[in-house]
Design a protein around this motif. Structure first.
Motif, PDB file in Angstrom:
ATOM      1  N   GLY A  40     -16.257 -13.378 -21.410  1.00 54.83           N
ATOM      2  CA  GLY A  40     -16.700 -11.515 -20.101  1.00 54.83           C
ATOM      3  C   GLY A  40     -15.180 -11.515 -19.920  1.00 54.83           C
ATOM      4  N   ALA A  41     -15.304 -12.578 -19.042  1.00 52.63           N
ATOM      5  CA  ALA A  41     -14.057 -11.880 -18.341  1.00 52.63           C
ATOM      6  C   ALA A  41     -12.694 -11.229 -18.908  1.00 52.63           C
ATOM      7  CB  ALA A  41     -13.440 -12.935 -16.934  1.00 52.63           C
TER       8      ALA A  41
ATOM      9  N   ALA B  30      -7.665 -17.244 -24.078  1.00 48.13           N
ATOM     10  CA  ALA B  30      -6.983 -16.495 -22.974  1.00 48.13           C
ATOM     11  C   ALA B  30      -6.633 -15.607 -23.910  1.00 48.13           C
ATOM     12  CB  ALA B  30      -7.274 -15.716 -22.278  1.00 48.13           C
ATOM     13  N   CYS B  31      -4.876 -16.276 -24.264  1.00 52.20           N
ATOM     14  CA  CYS B  31      -3.901 -15.125 -25.028  1.00 52.20           C
ATOM     15  C   CYS B  31      -4.195 -14.916 -26.604  1.00 52.20           C
ATOM     16  CB  CYS B  31      -2.900 -16.157 -25.785  1.00 52.20           C
ATOM     17  SG  CYS B  31      -1.946 -16.898 -23.992  1.00 52.20           S
TER      18      CYS B  31
ATOM     19  N   GLY C 175     -12.625 -15.123 -30.559  1.00 50.07           N
ATOM     20  CA  GLY C 175     -11.488 -15.766 -30.680  1.00 50.07           C
ATOM     21  C   GLY C 175     -11.084 -16.613 -29.666  1.00 50.07           C
ATOM     22  N   PHE C 176     -11.478 -16.369 -28.160  1.00 49.63           N
ATOM     23  CA  PHE C 176     -12.079 -17.195 -27.430  1.00 49.63           C
ATOM     24  C   PHE C 176     -12.613 -18.725 -27.799  1.00 49.63           C
ATOM     25  CE2 PHE C 176     -13.046 -19.207 -23.364  1.00 49.63           C
ATOM     26  CZ  PHE C 176     -12.305 -19.612 -23.031  1.00 49.63           C
ATOM     27  N   ALA C 177     -13.711 -18.130 -27.663  1.00 47.91           N
ATOM     28  CA  ALA C 177     -14.638 -19.686 -28.436  1.00 47.91           C
ATOM     29  C   ALA C 177     -14.363 -20.618 -29.754  1.00 47.91           C
ATOM     30  CB  ALA C 177     -16.138 -18.322 -28.420  1.00 47.91           C
ATOM     31  N   LEU C 178     -13.429 -19.537 -30.882  1.00 48.53           N
ATOM     32  CA  LEU C 178     -13.536 -20.585 -31.639  1.00 48.53           C
ATOM     33  C   LEU C 178     -12.041 -21.566 -31.543  1.00 48.53           C
ATOM     34  CD1 LEU C 178     -12.985 -17.396 -34.856  1.00 48.53           C
ATOM     35  CD2 LEU C 178     -14.507 -19.618 -33.757  1.00 48.53           C
ATOM     36  N   VAL C 179     -11.393 -21.079 -30.689  1.00 49.13           N
ATOM     37  CA  VAL C 179     -10.242 -21.615 -29.848  1.00 49.13           C
ATOM     38  C   VAL C 179     -10.721 -22.837 -28.436  1.00 49.13           C
ATOM     39  CG1 VAL C 179      -7.572 -21.731 -28.650  1.00 49.13           C
ATOM     40  CG2 VAL C 179      -8.101 -20.691 -30.564  1.00 49.13           C
TER      41      VAL C 179
END
Length: 172
Positions: free
Chosen positions: A54-55, A18-19, A27-31
């Motif tokens: 999405g949120a 999230a950060c 980048g959320f998914a990559l992390v």
């Protein structure tokens, strides 16, 4: 690993992702996806990652809405939505190792192209938006990794980081 430890690890991964997404627009998914897939399995891990991304994007978009380039984003989003069924089908048909290796190769290729600053003539204008959107929709539905094609499109369109963040949040 105990259920409590897995829950704590999953929560930490989601917070870190999230950060990253809040700061960069993606980048959320990559992390988060690699850890969530290991903790929850491929279908639940990708589904959780997509919902969380999405949120996070919706919250981030509140302050950056005015910087969204709708003329570029509408074809990207429409192409993405049209490619989701194919990505979902591929995720259901391919074995987990084949799917993960294939997505890993696509992400690695996209990152290398961005790092090299390579311009792809097919990734400009409306046609480029459709191509990037379709690739992103397919990759997002199959592995939760829809951002790399958007990054390639943005680089070829000459977007600054300031322009990229709200557009990535809108797309994701």
């Amino acid at each position: 690993m105990t259920g409590e430890a897995a829950l704590l690890l999953g929560g930490l991964v989601v917070m870190l992702g999230a950060c990253v997404q809040w700061l960069t627009g993606m980048g959320f998914a990559l992390v988060a996806v690699p850890a969530l897939v290991l903790l929850l399995g491929p279908h639940q891990g990708v589904a959780l990652a997509n919902c969380a991304a999405g949120a996070i994007s919706a919250v981030g978009l509140v302050s950056g809405w005015r910087r969204v380039r709708l003329t570029a984003m509408v074809p990207l989003v429409i192409a993405s939505v049209c490619a989701v069924p194919a990505g979902s089908w591929a995720a259901g048909q391919l074995s987990q190792p084949v799917l993960l290796v294939g997505m890993g190769l696509l992400v690695t290729l996209a990152v290398l192209l961005v790092m090299q600053g390579l311009r792809v003539p097919g990734l400009v204008g409306a046609r480029g938006a459709v191509a990037a959107g379709a690739a992103g929709g397919f990759m997002n539905a199959s592995a939760g990794l829809g951002g790399p094609p958007l990054s390639l499109y943005a680089m070829n369109a000459g977007w600054s980081a300031h322009e990229f963040v709200p557009n990535a949040q809108f797309y994701l």
